[in-house]
Design a protein around this motif. Structure first.
Motif, PDB file in Angstrom:
ATOM      1  N   UNK A 211      -1.799 -27.304 -31.833  1.00  0.00           N
ATOM      2  CA  UNK A 211      -0.305 -27.631 -31.843  1.00  0.00           C
ATOM      3  C   UNK A 211       0.447 -27.344 -33.254  1.00  0.00           C
ATOM      4  N   UNK A 212      -0.505 -25.563 -33.613  1.00  0.00           N
ATOM      5  CA  UNK A 212       0.648 -24.973 -34.570  1.00  0.00           C
ATOM      6  C   UNK A 212       1.006 -24.235 -34.711  1.00  0.00           C
ATOM      7  N   UNK A 213       1.317 -23.761 -33.218  1.00  0.00           N
ATOM      8  CA  UNK A 213       2.681 -22.391 -32.927  1.00  0.00           C
ATOM      9  C   UNK A 213       1.503 -21.457 -33.327  1.00  0.00           C
ATOM     10  N   UNK A 214       1.088 -20.750 -32.812  1.00  0.00           N
ATOM     11  CA  UNK A 214       0.807 -20.055 -33.994  1.00  0.00           C
ATOM     12  C   UNK A 214       0.147 -19.161 -35.278  1.00  0.00           C
ATOM     13  N   UNK A 215       0.762 -20.186 -36.293  1.00  0.00           N
ATOM     14  CA  UNK A 215       0.817 -20.321 -37.609  1.00  0.00           C
ATOM     15  C   UNK A 215      -0.795 -21.062 -37.818  1.00  0.00           C
ATOM     16  N   UNK A 216      -1.052 -20.480 -39.150  1.00  0.00           N
ATOM     17  CA  UNK A 216      -2.587 -21.368 -40.478  1.00  0.00           C
ATOM     18  C   UNK A 216      -2.979 -20.562 -40.113  1.00  0.00           C
ATOM     19  N   UNK A 217      -4.176 -20.310 -40.821  1.00  0.00           N
ATOM     20  CA  UNK A 217      -5.642 -20.063 -40.699  1.00  0.00           C
ATOM     21  C   UNK A 217      -6.721 -19.867 -39.910  1.00  0.00           C
ATOM     22  N   UNK A 218      -7.133 -18.682 -40.340  1.00  0.00           N
ATOM     23  CA  UNK A 218      -8.214 -18.534 -38.330  1.00  0.00           C
ATOM     24  C   UNK A 218      -9.405 -17.727 -38.874  1.00  0.00           C
ATOM     25  N   UNK A 219     -10.287 -18.868 -37.996  1.00  0.00           N
ATOM     26  CA  UNK A 219     -11.845 -18.475 -38.410  1.00  0.00           C
ATOM     27  C   UNK A 219     -12.327 -19.518 -39.337  1.00  0.00           C
ATOM     28  N   UNK A 220     -11.505 -20.957 -38.873  1.00  0.00           N
ATOM     29  CA  UNK A 220     -12.124 -22.196 -39.680  1.00  0.00           C
ATOM     30  C   UNK A 220     -12.605 -23.023 -38.889  1.00  0.00           C
ATOM     31  N   UNK A 221     -13.544 -24.359 -39.243  1.00  0.00           N
ATOM     32  CA  UNK A 221     -13.748 -24.746 -38.413  1.00  0.00           C
ATOM     33  C   UNK A 221     -13.405 -26.715 -38.791  1.00  0.00           C
ATOM     34  N   UNK A 222     -12.480 -27.256 -38.286  1.00  0.00           N
ATOM     35  CA  UNK A 222     -12.239 -28.438 -38.782  1.00  0.00           C
ATOM     36  C   UNK A 222     -13.283 -29.591 -38.016  1.00  0.00           C
ATOM     37  N   UNK A 223     -13.067 -31.283 -37.849  1.00  0.00           N
ATOM     38  CA  UNK A 223     -12.543 -32.408 -37.756  1.00  0.00           C
ATOM     39  C   UNK A 223     -11.242 -32.835 -38.438  1.00  0.00           C
ATOM     40  N   UNK A 224     -11.479 -34.423 -37.356  1.00  0.00           N
ATOM     41  CA  UNK A 224     -10.134 -35.137 -37.699  1.00  0.00           C
ATOM     42  C   UNK A 224      -9.953 -34.921 -39.427  1.00  0.00           C
ATOM     43  N   UNK A 225     -11.176 -35.171 -39.990  1.00  0.00           N
ATOM     44  CA  UNK A 225     -10.825 -35.065 -41.360  1.00  0.00           C
ATOM     45  C   UNK A 225      -9.794 -34.426 -42.173  1.00  0.00           C
ATOM     46  N   UNK A 226     -10.349 -32.989 -41.489  1.00  0.00           N
ATOM     47  CA  UNK A 226      -9.925 -31.456 -42.284  1.00  0.00           C
ATOM     48  C   UNK A 226     -10.976 -30.718 -42.224  1.00  0.00           C
ATOM     49  N   UNK A 227     -10.822 -29.910 -43.170  1.00  0.00           N
ATOM     50  CA  UNK A 227     -11.900 -28.428 -43.391  1.00  0.00           C
ATOM     51  C   UNK A 227     -13.887 -29.576 -43.009  1.00  0.00           C
TER      52      UNK A 227
END
Length: 230
Positions: A211-227
């Motif tokens: 739901x970021x609308x194609x914005x924000x970083x790419x190539x990341x790995x997150x869980x529900x707490x963040x990075x």
């Protein structure tokens, strides 16, 4: 309006992700191997069913043509996955490995290959790969995390591959936002409902990325707490 496709969407995390994204206003294609179960799930939630077996070139190609003909795609969520056999490590076979990697890793490659041309038609193109903390070197070596207690050579290594695929695809296609989500230890059929999180909590990271609308970083790995740690 955002159009999203979810693989393995007829139950568990895929189903809950579909429910939440439909509620958020997305048009959601719910991909499933089984037509009866897939259609039933889509009708229940108000999604659109598409037959999609990530282990079949013809199935994925046909699904891509269906979605393209209907108007395109903004978000691809690669959720389909299998745990593999519940067997002692010494009893695992090459055939077992081919089955697990065929769904969890090769299935993503196949799906990205067929849907990439469609995603490139969107100005908010997004790919979310559902991976796992069980594929994180950091997590499986941390004695305070449940991941360190699990011995599942095929599943865990396949999820390490999914996380690296995410990074490599993000580098290869910088015009897309391509990230990985770890649902965490969630109560689903996948683990006999032994997980400590609700299915809604398990989809938090997936929904966040979708739901970021194609914005924000790419190539990341997150869980529900963040990075999350690789």
């Amino acid at each position: 309006m955002t159009t999203t496709l979810i693989t393995g969407a007829n139950k568990g995390l895929g189903y809950e992700t579909a429910r939440r994204l439909i509620e958020a206003g997305h048009t959601v294609w719910m991909g499933a191997r089984d037509e009866v179960r897939g259609r039933e799930a889509a009708e229940t939630l108000g999604g659109q069913f598409v037959q999609l077996d990530v282990t079949s070139d013809s199935s994925v190609e046909a699904a891509a043509k269906t979605v393209a003909a209907a108007g395109g795609l903004d978000v691809l969520i690669n959720n389909a996955g299998i745990p593999g056999p519940q067997a002692a490590p010494e009893d695992l076979t090459a055939a077992d490995a081919e089955a697990v990697y065929g769904t969890n890793v090769v299935g993503i490659v196949r799906t990205v290959h067929h849907f990439l041309p469609i995603l490139r038609g969107s100005d908010a193109a997004t790919v979310v790969n559902v991976t796992s903390g069980l594929g994180s070197f950091h997590s499986v070596h941390d004695p305070e995390r449940i991941e360190s207690t699990v011995v599942m050579p095929l599943y865990t290594s396949s999820k390490s591959a999914v996380t690296m695929l995410t990074v490599q695809y993000a580098k290869a296609f910088p015009e897309l936002r391509i990230n990985a989500a770890d649902p965490g230890y969630t109560a689903t059929d996948f683990n006999g409902r032994q997980g400590t999180q609700t299915v809604s909590e398990g989809t938090d990271a997936i929904v966040e990325l979708a739901t970021r609308g194609g914005t924000g970083p790419t190539g990341t790995f997150i869980d529900r707490s963040g990075t999350a740690s690789f």
